[in-house]
Design an enzyme around this catalytic site. Structure first.
Site, PDB file in Angstrom:
ATOM      1  CD  GLU A 181      -3.163  -0.906   2.493  1.00  0.00           C
ATOM      2  OE1 GLU A 181      -3.012  -0.252   3.235  1.00  0.00           O
ATOM      3  OE2 GLU A 181      -3.834  -1.677   2.317  1.00  0.00           O
ATOM      4  CD  GLU A 376      -3.701  -5.846   4.437  1.00  0.00           C
ATOM      5  OE1 GLU A 376      -4.499  -5.202   4.518  1.00  0.00           O
ATOM      6  OE2 GLU A 376      -1.812  -6.094   3.908  1.00  0.00           O
TER       7      GLU A 376
HETATM    8  C1  FCB Z   1      -4.116  -1.837   5.629  1.00  0.00           C
HETATM    9  C2  FCB Z   1      -3.161  -2.547   5.967  1.00  0.00           C
HETATM   10  C3  FCB Z   1      -3.225  -3.786   7.317  1.00  0.00           C
HETATM   11  C4  FCB Z   1      -4.356  -3.414   8.300  1.00  0.00           C
HETATM   12  C5  FCB Z   1      -5.261  -3.246   7.669  1.00  0.00           C
HETATM   13  C6  FCB Z   1      -6.703  -3.260   8.390  1.00  0.00           C
HETATM   14  O1  FCB Z   1      -4.698  -1.296   4.947  1.00  0.00           O
HETATM   15  O2  FCB Z   1      -2.276  -3.161   4.976  1.00  0.00           O
HETATM   16  O3  FCB Z   1      -2.001  -3.313   8.333  1.00  0.00           O
HETATM   17  O4  FCB Z   1      -4.163  -1.821   8.922  1.00  0.00           O
HETATM   18  O5  FCB Z   1      -5.496  -1.920   6.453  1.00  0.00           O
END
Ligand code: FCB
Length: 472
Positions: A181, A376
């Site tokens: 990110e 994620e």
């Molecule tokens: C993302 C991050 C991760 C976590 C999630 C909820 O942006 O990569 O580390 O904090 O959000």
């Protein structure tokens, strides 16, 4: 009635509708170093920008910090056992740069590397594939002191660190993600002051964007060189959503163009197509901001990758006018305003609307054409522990089930999605929110460090098992 036997709970323990997923679909859980490891000052690790930021009064909820976190550094074997017990085939974790190369330059720290070597070996020994993220936000403080990501040298340092890490682990690890990110690193860290290092300078943030992307490209090249002919699956992970106009007005569509430009295309276009989006560059020029691009940078940033990591949490509705209808705000800046919808929300206040994940994946397929993995996806909820010790997190289970179904739907319509990693393996340090927001499918009791499978973890295990057996 015993909560374990309510019809609702029984229904939610049933596996997701994953029919149609191939047996080799990759299932995983994800974490990151600073969020779980603790042992902040052990075995030669030096401070990262997060160690520093956590000590700034008011920066993190409750003044919390990652000194101990989930104590994963000392409980690694137990955690690997936990991961293997979930039936996942992949574990995505990040390396702490200040553990491996304290201070961000110079020789490797053998003790720091040893930890990751043991982690990788234990994972492989239990049949779990390690998936490494090189940078999940814990920049060595010394590099920030030298200017941080707004400085070009940080990109060069990152490529060097990537090569060192691969030298040590590349014989056993095939899956490498450069950055997690970069939008968050650049914008939350350097423009909005909400994440480490806590700066508020839009110009510096845009320089950070370019140097993060350059660092990605140089690291990708370094990893390819280091791998030689050995197998390597290389990628970058971006946080991506969808931008929907509130109305069909030109102003609202313009707001979406800007939101998508700054949030997605500014990263995707140079990485995949080798050029920054012209409209975004023009918007920035109107604010007297120019990216510090040098000859050869575009080609470096576009070093071919194999997979695009997608972190998805939410989409959003945008308006291009203020409450009183003006397309320009008080500072003279064009309005890009997120509009709340009447949708269910997580404990972060993030809207839940899984079909937007399908939309996103189809859009990525159409515009960028790379294989994707959901690196994620998950949700924080205010979990409660039942008297019998179980954690009946039906809301999280539903969130995961609906988003996995959204992935299945995207695949059915042609999106090449190859895996899904739940965020997160366990409750952990949620950055500026501290420990109050729990994203884990495993509960962590921070007083005792005891880990307990939530219902969502049991459900995830069942779902994975049935996909593998081809009976879902
Ligand atoms: C993302 C991050 C991760 C976590 C999630 C909820 O942006 O990569 O580390 O904090 O959000």
């Amino acid at each position: 009635m015993n909560p374990a036997t309510t019809p609702q709970r029984q229904r939610l323990l049933r596996p997701a509708p994953v029919r149609g997923l191939p047996a080799d679909f990759r299932w995983g859980v994800a974490t990151s170093s600073y969020q779980i490891e603790g042992a902040a000052a052990e075995d030669g690790r030096t401070p990262s920008i997060w160690d520093t930021f956590c000590r700034v009064p008011g920066a993190v909820e409750g003044g919390e910090r990652g000194d101990v976190a989930c104590d994963h550094y000392h409980r690694m074997s137990e955690d690997v056992e936990l991961i293997a017990g979930l039936g996942v085939d992949t574990y995505r974790f990040s390396l702490a740069w200040p553990r491996i190369q304290p201070g961000g330059r110079g020789p490797v720290n053998t003790k720091g590397l040893d930890f990751y070597q043991r982690l990788v070996d234990e994972l492989r020994g239990r049949g779990v594939t390690p998936w490494i993220t090189l940078y999940h936000w814990d920049l060595p403080q010394e590099l920030e002191d030298a200017g941080g990501w707004p400085e070009r040298d940080t990109a060069l340092r990152f490529a060097e660190y990537a090569a060192l890490a691969h030298d040590a682990l590349g014989d056993r690890v095939e899956h490498w993600t450069t950055l997690n990110e970069p939008w968050c690193s650049a914008m939350l860290g350097y423009a909005y002051g909400l994440h480490a290092p806590g700066r508020r300078d839009l110009g510096a943030a845009l320089h950070a964007v370019h140097h993060l992307l350059l660092g990605h490209g140089l690291a990708a090249g370094a990893l390819r060189d280091a791998a030689g002919g050995n197998p390597l699956e290389l990628g970058i992970t971006l946080n991506l959503g969808t931008a929907t106009p509130e109305t069909d007005s030109e102003a609202d569509r313009e707001a979406c163009r800007r939101a998508d430009g700054m949030g997605a295309r500014l990263y995707l276009d140079p990485v995949v197509h080798g050029r920054y989006p012209e409209d975004v560059i023009a918007d920035l020029a109107a604010q007297n901001i120019e990216l510090p691009v040098r000859d050869g940078d575009a080609a470096a940033i576009a070093t071919p990758i194999d997979v695009l990591g997608v972190n998805f949490y939410r989409g959003a509705l945008f308006s291009g006018v203020t409450d009183d209808g003006s397309p320009i705000d008080a500072e003279g800046v064009p309005v890009v305003r997120m509009v709340d919808r009447d949708l269910p929300r997580t404990a972060m206040g993030w809207e839940i609307n899984p079909t937007e994940l399908t939309d996103l994946l189809l859009r990525l397929e159409r515009d960028y054409g790379l294989p994707t993995v959901i690196t994620e996806n998950g949700a924080a909820f205010d979990d409660t522990v039942a008297p019998d010790g179980s954690v009946p997190d039906a809301d999280r289970t539903a969130y995961l089930a609906d988003h996995i179904a959204a992935v299945v739907a995207a695949r059915a319509q042609g999106a090449d999605v190859r895996g899904y990693f739940a965020w997160s393996l366990m409750d952990n340090f949620e950055w500026a929110y501290g420990y109050g927001k729990r994203f884990g499918i495993v509960r962590v009791d921070y007083d005792t460090q005891v880990r307990t499978l939530k219902d969502s973890a049991k459900w995830y295990r069942n779902t994975i098992g049935l996909t593998r057996a081809g009976t879902a």
